[in-house]
Design a protein around this motif. Structure first.
Motif, PDB file in Angstrom:
ATOM      1  N   ALA A 498       1.502  10.100   1.379  1.00 21.38           N
ATOM      2  CA  ALA A 498       2.277  11.369   1.832  1.00 21.38           C
ATOM      3  C   ALA A 498       1.800  11.565   3.153  1.00 21.38           C
ATOM      4  N   ARG A 499       0.541  11.370   3.509  1.00 16.72           N
ATOM      5  CA  ARG A 499       0.023  11.630   4.818  1.00 16.72           C
ATOM      6  C   ARG A 499      -1.014  10.590   5.118  1.00 16.72           C
ATOM      7  N   PRO A 500      -1.211   9.905   6.229  1.00 21.15           N
ATOM      8  CA  PRO A 500      -0.078   9.562   7.321  1.00 21.15           C
ATOM      9  C   PRO A 500       1.005   8.415   6.651  1.00 21.15           C
ATOM     10  N   GLY A 501       0.707   8.042   5.282  1.00 20.11           N
ATOM     11  CA  GLY A 501       1.502   6.838   5.007  1.00 20.11           C
ATOM     12  C   GLY A 501       0.716   5.550   5.189  1.00 20.11           C
ATOM     13  N   TRP A 502       1.263   4.497   4.180  1.00 22.83           N
ATOM     14  CA  TRP A 502       0.549   3.251   3.682  1.00 22.83           C
ATOM     15  C   TRP A 502       0.267   2.300   5.095  1.00 22.83           C
ATOM     16  N   ARG A 503       1.067   2.741   6.036  1.00 25.48           N
ATOM     17  CA  ARG A 503       0.935   1.541   7.245  1.00 25.48           C
ATOM     18  C   ARG A 503      -0.509   1.593   7.714  1.00 25.48           C
ATOM     19  N   SER A 504      -0.902   2.761   7.759  1.00 23.83           N
ATOM     20  CA  SER A 504      -2.329   2.911   8.138  1.00 23.83           C
ATOM     21  C   SER A 504      -3.559   2.166   7.446  1.00 23.83           C
ATOM     22  N   ILE A 505      -3.205   1.864   6.184  1.00 24.81           N
ATOM     23  CA  ILE A 505      -4.222   1.188   5.256  1.00 24.81           C
ATOM     24  C   ILE A 505      -3.652  -0.328   4.727  1.00 24.81           C
ATOM     25  N   GLU A 506      -2.757  -0.723   5.606  1.00 28.78           N
ATOM     26  CA  GLU A 506      -2.390  -2.217   5.163  1.00 28.78           C
ATOM     27  C   GLU A 506      -3.481  -3.043   4.728  1.00 28.78           C
ATOM     28  N   GLU A 507      -4.526  -3.006   5.545  1.00 27.87           N
ATOM     29  CA  GLU A 507      -5.759  -4.069   5.271  1.00 27.87           C
ATOM     30  C   GLU A 507      -6.334  -3.833   4.107  1.00 27.87           C
ATOM     31  N   VAL A 508      -6.558  -2.565   3.513  1.00 29.72           N
ATOM     32  CA  VAL A 508      -7.032  -2.310   2.154  1.00 29.72           C
ATOM     33  C   VAL A 508      -6.163  -2.504   1.056  1.00 29.72           C
ATOM     34  N   LEU A 509      -4.766  -2.402   1.361  1.00 29.06           N
ATOM     35  CA  LEU A 509      -3.789  -2.415   0.158  1.00 29.06           C
ATOM     36  C   LEU A 509      -3.791  -4.011   0.105  1.00 29.06           C
ATOM     37  N   LYS A 510      -4.084  -4.849   1.027  1.00 27.45           N
ATOM     38  CA  LYS A 510      -4.179  -6.355   0.821  1.00 27.45           C
ATOM     39  C   LYS A 510      -5.097  -6.805  -0.249  1.00 27.45           C
ATOM     40  N   MET A 511      -6.202  -5.971  -0.043  1.00 25.45           N
ATOM     41  CA  MET A 511      -7.356  -6.383  -0.777  1.00 25.45           C
ATOM     42  C   MET A 511      -7.275  -5.886  -2.280  1.00 25.45           C
ATOM     43  N   LEU A 512      -6.364  -5.074  -2.512  1.00 20.97           N
ATOM     44  CA  LEU A 512      -6.150  -4.640  -3.913  1.00 20.97           C
ATOM     45  C   LEU A 512      -4.961  -5.590  -4.593  1.00 20.97           C
ATOM     46  N   PRO A 513      -5.128  -5.734  -5.891  1.00 25.54           N
ATOM     47  CA  PRO A 513      -4.139  -6.698  -6.537  1.00 25.54           C
ATOM     48  C   PRO A 513      -2.639  -6.249  -6.464  1.00 25.54           C
ATOM     49  N   GLY A 514      -1.926  -7.377  -6.475  1.00 24.21           N
ATOM     50  CA  GLY A 514      -0.409  -6.986  -6.509  1.00 24.21           C
ATOM     51  C   GLY A 514       0.186  -6.557  -5.192  1.00 24.21           C
ATOM     52  N   PRO A 515       1.595  -6.683  -5.185  1.00 25.34           N
ATOM     53  CA  PRO A 515       2.254  -6.373  -4.018  1.00 25.34           C
ATOM     54  C   PRO A 515       2.399  -4.939  -3.895  1.00 25.34           C
ATOM     55  N   HIS A 516       2.591  -4.318  -2.468  1.00 27.29           N
ATOM     56  CA  HIS A 516       2.871  -3.003  -2.386  1.00 27.29           C
ATOM     57  C   HIS A 516       4.238  -3.025  -1.646  1.00 27.29           C
ATOM     58  N   PHE A 517       5.338  -2.159  -2.138  1.00 32.06           N
ATOM     59  CA  PHE A 517       6.652  -2.369  -1.747  1.00 32.06           C
ATOM     60  C   PHE A 517       7.166  -0.700  -1.454  1.00 32.06           C
ATOM     61  N   GLU A 518       8.328  -0.966  -0.716  1.00 31.11           N
ATOM     62  CA  GLU A 518       9.237   0.422  -0.521  1.00 31.11           C
ATOM     63  C   GLU A 518      10.633   0.002  -0.872  1.00 31.11           C
ATOM     64  N   GLU A 519      11.345   0.950  -1.502  1.00 26.82           N
ATOM     65  CA  GLU A 519      12.777   0.852  -1.769  1.00 26.82           C
ATOM     66  C   GLU A 519      13.380   1.986  -1.694  1.00 26.82           C
ATOM     67  N   ARG A 520      14.733   1.931  -1.245  1.00 29.39           N
ATOM     68  CA  ARG A 520      15.458   2.979  -0.993  1.00 29.39           C
ATOM     69  C   ARG A 520      16.608   3.128  -1.898  1.00 29.39           C
ATOM     70  N   GLN A 521      17.118   3.996  -2.521  1.00 30.21           N
ATOM     71  CA  GLN A 521      18.281   4.172  -3.429  1.00 30.21           C
ATOM     72  C   GLN A 521      19.493   5.157  -2.875  1.00 30.21           C
ATOM     73  N   GLN A 522      20.331   4.280  -2.740  1.00 27.55           N
ATOM     74  CA  GLN A 522      21.418   5.364  -1.995  1.00 27.55           C
ATOM     75  C   GLN A 522      21.900   6.447  -2.786  1.00 27.55           C
ATOM     76  N   LEU A 523      22.108   7.713  -2.254  1.00 29.54           N
ATOM     77  CA  LEU A 523      22.638   8.624  -2.612  1.00 29.54           C
ATOM     78  C   LEU A 523      24.232   8.858  -2.521  1.00 29.54           C
ATOM     79  N   PRO A 524      24.887   9.328  -3.307  1.00 28.76           N
ATOM     80  CA  PRO A 524      26.315   9.530  -3.218  1.00 28.76           C
ATOM     81  C   PRO A 524      26.481  10.549  -1.983  1.00 28.76           C
ATOM     82  N   THR A 525      27.471  10.491  -1.094  1.00 26.82           N
ATOM     83  CA  THR A 525      27.366  11.358  -0.094  1.00 26.82           C
ATOM     84  C   THR A 525      27.554  12.781  -0.701  1.00 26.82           C
TER      85      THR A 525
END
Lengths: 592, 783
Positions: A498-525
Motif C-alpha cells: 500500500a505504501r510505498p509500493g513493492w518496487r522499494s523491496i524488489e530485492e527481498v521479494l526475489k529472495m522469497l519463493p515464487g513470482p510476484h506480479f501485478e495485473e489490471r482488469q479493465q472496467l466497463p466505462t
C-alpha cells in the motif's frame, strides 16, 4: 440475524444473503417434507450460512449424518444428501439409498463429473431426482473476513500438487466480483497466487459479455501464498483471539472451553454439580466486548476488561439516580443490553483467567523465549538445547515440530548434521512412523537442509523490519504487537504494497519463493470510481493456504490506523494456527 | 384517419374490428379448399397440405410452408402416410400427425428432423382426429383413435405417452373434444351428446335444455375458458373448470360450425367467441346481439392471445376486440387525453409535442413504446411476415422473437433488433451469431478453411460466444477437422473437453482440461484415458502432464494403492516407493519384509538417513518381538523411547542399557528418560544410585524438580546442593526453602533472582529476610 457482517467497510451480508437465497431455492425444488443427510464436514461451514430454523421453514424435518448402511427411517418424501464431491462419499451414498423416496444430491461447492460417473458405475445415478451444486466457496465469517473453510488446502497445494482448492478460490473470487464489482487491480506473490490470478483472468474472458455493471467495491486484490511466509504461523500468537485459538482451537467461529470456570454459582448448592460438557461459545464481532478486545495483545486485555467492568457497574448504578417514572422506564429499556454486556464480560473474564494460567507458566515462557531467539536470529545454526530437552521429556510432538521448523525457516535451512540430529531424536522418541511426516515437512519447505547459499533470513528481517525491539503491547504503533515484537512477514508485505509500493523491496521479494506480479482488469466505462478526498482504498487480501488470527489482527490494526489510507478485507482458504497447520501435514496425526 | 372507426362493430359495451394484415403473397388455385392447414400462433408460419387423402404414387399431395404473409419458405411432395393433422411446436417446428399414429417433425424449411409414435395400439384403429396444443411444458399432441381411445403426450421433447381411460357409455366417436391444461396437468375434455367428460362425469352449469348434443367446443388461449356449441344453436361460454357460466347466446344457426375460437384479449370487457361456418362467421359475446361477417372462400381461424386471425386463399385478417387505448383515442367524440393529443397533432404535426409539458411524466415508457413499435413494424413487414400485435409481442418477449427470426435465418434483422433494443450482447447479438455460425458449418460446398475464417472474422469481436456449440454442430455434420479448428477459438477450455473426447482427441482434451484449472475435468479425462489406452501408453501420457499425474496419484492413494506403486515404479521415484513401503508396513502383517523393501528403495534414492533410520526401526522391531517372546512384555508398536521406558519400569535395566548403547541414544536424553521412569516408579534408592553413577549430563535441577513433582521434598533436598549456581535459586524455591533461595540469590547479587524470591514472600515470611533481600536488591541495582 447476521448484522455484524454488514458493519464493515464491505457489506458481506450481501454474500451471505445470496448464499441463503440459493439454498432456499434448492430446498424448494424438492417439494414436500425432507430429511437432510450431511457429510459431517459440511455442518460447521453451513452453520455460518443458515441455522436450522431456515431449513425447518423449508420443510426439513430430520437431519442425519452420512455413514454406511441405510438412511434411518424417517417419514419424509425427500432425502437430500449434502456432500463434498468425494468418491468415497459416493460409495456410502449408494449404500444409503432405499426406495420409495425421492433422492437428491447437493454437491458442495461444485458438482463433479467424476462423482457422477462413480454413481453411474454403482448403478444408482438414475435414482436421483435432482443432482445439483451449491456453490459455497467463500463463506462470510465476520464483518471483514471470508474463509473457504477448506481444511487441507495447504497440504493439497504444496504437498500433493492438487490445485483443486485454487480452482475453487478463483471461482469464489469470480462470485465475489459478480456481487461487488470487478476488482481493477490484482497483485500477487507466489506460485499459487499466479495460478489463481491466471484462472481469474481466463474466467473473466470466458464470461465476457455477461459481466455485471456494478461499481467496484474493492480497489485491489492481493493474493499471497502461504509458503511466502512460512514463519508466521509457526510463532505462538499473542493476541487474545490468537491465544484462544492456540490453546483451545476455534472451529467455524465456535470455541469449546473447559466448563469449570463457567459454572453458575448458586448459593447453597456447593460445588456438587459441576458441568461436564464443554462450554461452547460463538466468537465474532456481533459481541461488542469481544470485537473490542479480540485483537489486543493479551497483556492489554486485563486493563480493557477492568475498564469495561467499571463502565458496566456504573451503568447499573444509574438506577439509583432514576427518580421519575420516565427515567426508570428508560433504565429498564436498557436492561437487556446491559445484562448481555455483563454476561459477555463474565465470559471473557473467565476465558482471560484460563489463558493467564497458561501464559504465566514457565513452560509457556520458555517456549516463547526460544521462539523469539529464533526470530531474532540467535544461534539458529546450532542444535538447540531447549528443543532437545523438550524431546527428552517427550513433550507433544507438534510443539517440537513447530520449533524445529521455525529454526529451519529462520536459518534458511539447517546444517545437514543438525537436521539429521533432530530427525533422529524425533524418530527414536516418537516413533519411526513419523519419517513420513518429516518427509512431508521437507517437501513443503518447512524443514530443509542448508544449501551452500548463505542465510538470507537476516536480510529479510532487517529490510522488512520483522523484529521491533520496543513493541508497545498496550498502545501499539506497529503491527509487531501481535507477536510481542515480531511483525508478521505476510502483513508487512501487505503494508508495504500500500505504501510505498513493492518496487522499494524488489530485492527481498526475489529472495522469497515464487513470482510476484501485478495485473489490471479493465472496467466497463462509467464504472471508474471517483475517490472522495480522504476516502480510504479497500484491499482484499487473500491468503492461499491459511491465515492466523494474529495476522488478521495485524491487518485490522492497519485498517484502523488514522493515516493508513487502506482498509482491508481478509479472505483465506482456512483459518489456521501452527498446530492445526502442522497437523494437516502429518501422515499419522496423533492427538495433540 | 377519419375512417379508423368505420370498420368498428359494437357488441355489447365493446367494439370489434376486423383489419387486414396482408394480402397473401401465395397463389393458390383453389384457395384453402381441401387443404389441411396449420398456422402457428403469434403470427407464426403456415403449413398447407393439399388434398391429404390422395394416395396415388403418381400424384402425391404437396406440403407447403409459408410465412404469415404468404411468402413461400418450403414446398415438397408428401411421400409418407396419410396425414390427419398438422401443427406447429413452440420452436417453429412442423408436426405432421399420420393416421397410423406416427408423428413426423420438420423444420421451418421442410428439412426432416425426427419422428416418434403415439403408441402401438393406434395401428389398427387409426387416428381419427388429432390436436396439437401448447402448455408451459412445451408442445403436446393428443389423438383419438377409431376405437374412441385418447392418447396424450404433454411434451413431445420429453415423450411420455398417457393413454386416457375410456369414456363410459360412448357409442361411436365423441361429438367433439378439446385439450386443456389445468393444475399443471393436460386433460382432454370430451363431449358426447350433452355430456362433458374430463375424468368425472359432469355437465356445464346452465346449459340450455333444448340442447341434446354438444357439437363443437373450443378452449381459450389461456386454457381458462371453454365455449360449447350445441345442436340447438346455442353457444355456451364459461370457465374451463366448468364451475361458472359466463353467458349463453342463441345463434339461430343449427348446423355444426366448421371452427370456433375464443376472441378475447387479456383484461377484455367481455367473453366472446368467433364461430365459423361455410361463407360466414359470427362474433358472439355476452349480449343477445352478434356480429356477422361474410367470408370469401374457404378460411381457417387462428386463435391468438388477443384476437383471431382469419386466413383464406387470398387474404389474412385479424379480428379482435378494439383495444381500450385505441377506443379511447378514436371513439367518436372522445375527450380522452390521447384523443385530444391526436387532434393537436393534426394541427401541429408534432407527435410528442404534448409530452414536453408533462414535468412528472417519466420519458422511459414513451421511448420504449416507440422502440417496440419500430420493431413490430419491422417484423410485420411483408417480407418477414410475422404479424404480431403489441400484446402478443410483450407476452412472447424479445428473446423468443429473436429465436423466431433466427429459425427463419433472418440473421441480419435479428442482429439489428438486438442492437436497436440494446439487448445485452450475451443474450442478443452473440446468440444470433452463434446460430448463424451453426448454419454456416452445414454449408457442405465450402472448404473448412474458408468457413473457419469466415466464422472467426464475424464472431471475433462478439462476447460470450460458445464456439464449442458451433464445433459440436460441425462435428455432427461429419466435419471433424472444422470442429477442431473452431474449438481453437473457444475461450472456455472446460467447454472444449467433452467434444474433444467425443472426437477421440484425448491428448488435446487433457491439455485443455489442465488449462481450465478445473481438476474435476482433468479427472474426467484421465479416467477416460485410463479406459481407452493400454497401461503403458496411459502412464506415458501422464508422465508428460505433471498436473494430471499428481491428480491421478491422489486418486490412486484413496482408490488403487497398487496402481500407485506401479506409477512410482514407472517414474523410478524411489523416495516415494520407500515411503509407500513404510506406510504398507503399518497396515499389513509382513512388517519386516515391507521395511526391508523400504530400506532398499531409500538406498536407491540415495537417502542415507531414511535408509539408516528404517534399518534401525527393523532392529528395534526384532528386539521388541524377541523380548515379547522371552519376557511376555508387550512392546511392538512402541517407539524406542517408550520401549526403554517400559523396560526400566518393569526393572529390565540391563535390556534398557543395551538399547541405549545399541541405538546410540544421546546421554542427555537417556538420563532424562531413566530419571522420569524411575521417578514414576518412586524408586528413590535407584535414583540416588543413578545420580551418583557419574556426573549428570542434564545437571541436578531435574532431579530436584522430578522429586518435587512426585511430592517427595525430602528426596528432592538431597540434590539441591549439587545444582549449578545459576539454578540454585530455582532449586531452593522448588523445595520450598525460601531462606536458601534468598541466600543463593544474594550471594549471586542477581537483581532478577532477588525479585523472584521477593515475589514468593508472603506476609507471614520472616521480616528480617525480606529486609535483607530488599537491601541486596538496592545494592544490585546500584551496580
Amino acid at each position: 440475524m447476521a448484522a455484524h457482517l454488514s458493519y464493515g467497510r464491505v457489506n458481506l451480508n450481501i454474500l451471505r444473503e445470496a448464499a441463503r437465497k440459493e439454498l432456499r431455492e434448492f430446498l424448494d425444488k424438492c417439494a414436500g417434507s425432507k430429511a437432510i443427510v450431511w457429510d459431517e464436514y459440511l455442518t460447521g461451514p453451513f452453520g455460518l450460512i443458515a441455522q436450522y430454523s431456515l431449513l425447518k421453514e423449508h420443510e426439513v424435518e430430520k437431519m442425519f449424518t452420512l455413514k454406511g448402511g441405510r438412511v434411518p427411517p424417517a417419514d419424509v418424501k425427500n432425502i437430500i444428501f449434502f456432500v463434498r464431491p468425494r468418491l468415497e462419499l459416493m460409495d456410502i451414498i449408494a449404500e444409503n439409498l432405499q426406495p420409495p423416496r425421492e433422492f437428491h444430491i447437493l454437491f458442495v461447492p461444485r458438482r463433479s463429473l467424476l462423482c457422477e460417473q462413480r454413481l453411474k458405475e454403482q448403478g444408482v445415478l438414475n435414482s436421483f431426482t435432482n443432482i445439483d451444486e451449491y456453490i459455497l466457496d467463500l463463506i462470510p465469517y465476520d464483518g471483514d473476513l471470508l474463509s473457504m473453510e477448506s481444511e487441507s488446502a495447504f497440504r493439497e497445494c504444496y504437498l500433493e500438487n492438487d490445485q483443486t482448492s485454487l480452482y475453487h478460490t478463483a471461482k469464489g473470487l469470480m462470485t465475489l466480483q459478480a456481487l461487488y464489482g470487478t476488482i481493477p487491480q490484482i497483485f500477487g506473490k507466489g506460485e499459487c497466487a499466479r495460478h489463481v490470478a491466471n484462472m481469474m483472468l481466463r474466467m473473466k474472458r470466458e464470461f465476457a459479455g455477461s459481466q455485471n455493471q456494478i461499481l467496484p467495491v474493492f480497489d485491489t486484490l492481493l493474493l499471497l501464498d502461504r509458503n511466502v511466509d512460512l514463519l508466521t504461523p509457526l510463532a505462538t500468537q499473542l493476541t487474545y483471539e490468537g491465544l484462544i485459538d492456540e490453546i483451545y482451537g476455534i472451529t467455524n467461529g465456535y470455541v469449546k472451553l473447559p466448563p469449570e470456570k463457567f459454572a453458575q454459582k448458586k448459593p447453597g448448592e456447593g460445588g456438587k454439580d459441576l458441568p461436564t460438557e464443554p462450554k461452547k461459545l460463538q466468537l465474532n464481532s456481533a459481541e461488542e466486548l469481544y470485537a473490542e478486545i479480540r485483537d489486543k495483545n493479551f497483556n492489554a486485555v486485563g486493563a480493557a476488561l477492568s475498564k469495561k467492568a467499571k463502565i458496566i457497574s456504573a451503568a447499573f448504578e444509574e438506577r439509583h439516580n432514576a427518580k421519575t417514572v420516565g427515567e426508570i422506564k428508560q433504565f429498564v429499556s436498557q436492561l437487556p443490553h446491559m445484562q448481555a454486556a455483563r454476561n459477555s464480560l463474565a465470559n471473557h473474564t473467565s476465558i482471560a483467567e484460563l489463558i493467564k494460567d497458561i501464559t504465566t507458566s514457565e513452560v509457556f515462557f520458555d517456549n516463547l523465549t526460544v521462539e523469539q531467539e529464533f526470530m531474532t536470529g540467535v544461534d539458529t545454526d546450532k542444535v538447540n538445547t531447549y528443543i532437545e530437552d523438550c524431546i527428552s521429556r517427550k513433550d507433544p510432538l507438534i510443539k517440537i515440530l513447530r520449533l524445529v521448523c521455525m529454526q529451519s525457516v529462520c536459518n534458511n535451512g539447517l546444517k545437514q548434521k543438525v537436521l539429521d540430529h533432530y530427525k533422529r531424536e524425533i524418530l527414536q522418541t516418537y516413533g519411526y512412523e513419523h519419517i513420513l511426516t518429516l518427509n512431508n515437512l521437507e517437501k513443503v519447505g518447512l524443514l530443509k537442509p542448508q544449501t551452500t547459499t548463505r542465510n538470507n533470513y537476516p536480510t529479510i528481517r532487517k529490510t522488512l523490519k520483522l523484529w521491533m525491539e520496543d513493541a508497545n503491547e498496550q498502545n501499539p504503533n506497529d503491527i509487531s504487537y501481535v507477536y510481542s515484537g515480531y511483525a508478521p512477514l505476510s502483513v508487512r508485505l501487505t503494508q508495504l504494497l500500500a505504501r510505498p509500493g513493492w518496487r522499494s523491496i524488489e530485492e527481498v521479494l526475489k529472495m522469497l519463493p515464487g513470482p510476484h506480479f501485478e495485473e489490471r482488469q479493465q472496467l466497463p466505462t462509467g464504472l471508474h470510481k471517483k475517490r472522495q478526498q480522504g476516502e480510504n482504498r479497500t484491499t482484499l487480501v487473500f491468503f492461499l493456504g491459511g491465515v492466523t488470527y494474529a495476522e488478521i489482527a495485524a491487518l485490522r490494526f492497519l485498517s484502523q490506523m488514522e493515516d493508513g489510507g487502506t482498509e482491508y478485507v481478509i479472505a483465506t482458504t482456512k483459518l489456521i494456527n501452527g498446530t492445526s497447520w502442522i497437523k494437516s501435514l502429518m501422515d499419522r496425526p496423533e492427538p495433540f | 384517419m377519419a375512417f379508423v372507426t368505420a370498420n368498428w362493430n359494437p357488441l355489447g359495451e365493446a367494439f370489434y374490428r376486423k383489419i387486414e394484415l396482408y394480402e397473401m403473397g401465395w397463389n393458390l388455385k383453389d384457395g384453402l379448399r381441401e387443404c389441411l392447414v396449420a398456422a402457428a400462433p403469434y403470427g407464426g408460419p403456415i403449413a398447407l397440405l393439399k388434398e391429404p387423402q390422395r394416395r396415388s404414387p403418381s400424384v402425391r399431395p404437396q406440403l407447403e410452408i409459408y410465412s404469415s404473409s404468404g411468402v413461400a419458405m418450403a414446398s415438397f411432395p408428401w411421400k409418407s402416410g396419410v396425414v390427419k393433422q398438422l401443427g406447429w411446436t413452440v420452436c417453429d417446428d412442423l408436426l405432421c400427425i399420420q393416421e397410423d399414429g406416427t408423428v413426423l417433425i420438420y423444420d421451418l424449411f421442410g428439412n426432416f428432423k425426427r419422428h416418434f409414435s403415439m403408441g402401438n395400439e393406434v395401428g389398427q384403429s387409426q387416428v381419427v382426429e388429432a390436436k396439437v396444443f401448447h402448455s408451459p411444458y412445451g408442445t403436446g399432441v393428443a389423438i383419438v383413435t377409431g376405437a374412441s381411445r385418447f392418447t396424450l403426450a404433454t411434451n413431445i421433447d420429453d415423450l411420455k405417452l398417457r393413454r386416457l381411460p375410456e369414456v363410459p357409455g360412448l357409442q361411436g366417436a365423441p361429438t367433439c373434444w378439446a385439450v386443456l391444461t389445468q393444475d399443471r396437468q393436460s386433460k382432454v375434455l370430451v363431449a358426447t351428446g350433452a355430456d362433458l367428460f374430463i375424468l368425472d362425469y359432469t355437465s356445464p352449469p346452465g346449459l340450455s335444455p333444448q340442447a341434446t348434443s354438444i357439437v363443437h367446443m373450443c378452449v381459450s388461449f389461456s386454457y381458462k375458458y371453454l365455449a360449447l356449441f350445441t345442436d340447438s344453436g346455442h353457444l355456451w361460454m364459461g370457465t374451463a373448470n366448468l364451475k361458472e357460466k359466463l353467458s349463453e347466446v342463441e345463434t339461430k344457426v343449427r348446423n355444426p360450425p366448421k371452427q370456433m375460437a375464443w376472441c378475447r384479449r387479456p383484461k377484455s370487457q367481455q367473453p366472446s367467441v368467433v364461430i365459423m361456418w361455410d361463407g360466414h362467421i359470427l362474433v358472439a359475446g355476452e349480449c343477445k346481439n352478434t356480429i356477422s361477417y361474410h367470408l370469401e372462400g374457404v378460411s381457417i381461424l387462428v386463435p391468438e392471445l388477443d384476437g383471431v386471425r382469419i386466413i383464406n386463399g387470398t387474404h389474412h385478417e385479424l379480428l379482435q376486440e378494439v383495444p381500450a387505448s385505441c377506443e379511447e383515442i378514436f371513439k367518436i367524440a372522445s375527450m380522452a387525453p390521447g384523443a385530444l393529443l391526436l387532434e393537436a397533432h393534426k394541427e401541429y404535426e408534432a407527435a410528442s409535442f404534448g409530452k414536453c409539458f408533462l414535468s412528472n411524466f417519466p420519458p422511459e415508457p414513451f421511448v420504449s413504446m416507440c422502440r417496440d413499435l419500430r420493431v413490430l413494424n419491422a417484423v410485420r413487414d411483408y417480407t418477414v411476415g410475422i404479424p404480431l400485435t403489441h400484446t402478443q409481442f410483450k407476452q412472447m418477449t424479445v428473446q423468443v422473437l429473436i429465436d423466431r427470426l433466427v429459425y427463419r435465418k433472418l440473421y441480419p434483422l435479428a442482429i439489428e433488433i438486438c442492437r436497436y433494443l440494446k439487448t445485452p450482447e450475451y443474450q442478443g447479438v452473440s446468440r444470433v451469431l452463434k446460430h448463424w455460425a451453426c448454419c454456416k458449418v452445414q454449408q457442405k460446398e465450402e472448404a473448412d478453411e474458408v468457413i473457419a475464417r469466415a466464422i472467426s472474422l464475424k464472431l471475433g469481436e462478439a462476447a460470450g460466444i460458445s464456439y464449442s456449440e458451433i464445433a459440436t454442430k460441425a462435428y455432427e455434420c461429419g466435419r471433424t477437422e472444422l470442429a477442431i479448428k473452431l474449438l481453437e477459438f473457444e475461450p472456455r477450455s472446460g467447454e472444449q473437453v467433452p467434444l474433444l473426447l467425443k472426437m477421440k482427441r484425448s491428448q488435446l482434451a487433457l491439455s485443455k482440461a489442465i488449462e481450465s484449472g478445473d481438476t474435476d475435468l482433468v479427472y474426467t479425462v484421465v479416467t477416460y484415458l485410463k479406459n481407452e489406452m493400454n497401461r503403458g501408453d496411459f502412464f506415458m501420457t501422464l508422465r508428460n502432464q505433471p498436473v494430471a499425474l499428481s491428480l491421478y496419484r491422489q486418486f490412486c492413494k484413496h482408490q488403487e494403492q497398487d496402481t500407485l506403486k506401479d506409477l512410482f515404479n514407472q517414474d523410478d521415484d524411489h523416495q516415494e516407493l520407500g515411503n509407500f513401503y513404510v506406510k504398507a508396513s503399518y497396515k499389513e502383517k509382513a512388517q519386516i519384509g515391507h521395511l526391508q523393501s523400504a530400506v532398499d528403495e531409500y538406498n536407491k534414492a540415495k537417502n542415507e538417513f531414511a535408509a539408516k533410520a528404517t534399518e534401525e526401526e527393523m532392529r528395534l522391531l526384532r528386539f521388541q518381538k524377541k523380548l515379547e517372546e522371552e519376557k511376555g512384555e508387550s512392546l511392538v508398536g512402541f517407539s524406542l523411547h517408550d520401549t526403554i521406558r517400559t523396560l526400566l519400569a518393569v526393572g529390565l535395566h540391563k535390556h534398557a542399557e543395551q538399547l541405549y548403547k545399541d541405538f546410540r541414544v544421546p546421554d542427555k536424553r537417556y538420563w532424562w528418560l531413566k530419571l522420569t521412569a524411575l521417578a514414576e516408579k518412586e524408586d528413590w534408592e535407584e535414583i540416588e544410585k543413578f545420580a551418583k553413577s557419574k556426573k549428570s549430563p542434564i545437571g541436578y535441577l531435574p532431579f530436584v524438580e522430578i522429586c518435587v513433582k512426585h511430592h517427595n521434598k525430602y528426596e528432592a533436598k538431597k540434590y539441591v546442593s549439587r545444582v549449578t549456581p545459576e539454578q540454585k535459586v530455582k532449586a531452593h524455591l522448588a523445595v520450598g526453602d525460601l531462606e536458601g533461595a534468598a541466600d543463593a540469590a544474594i550471594e549471586r547479587r542477581n537483581d532478577g533472582e532477588i525479585s523472584t524470591v521477593l515475589s514468593r514472600c508472603s506476609p507471614s515470611t520472616d521480616r528480617a529476610l525480606v529486609e535483607r533481600l530488599n537491601r541486596a536488591k538496592a545494592t544490585a541495582a546500584k551496580k
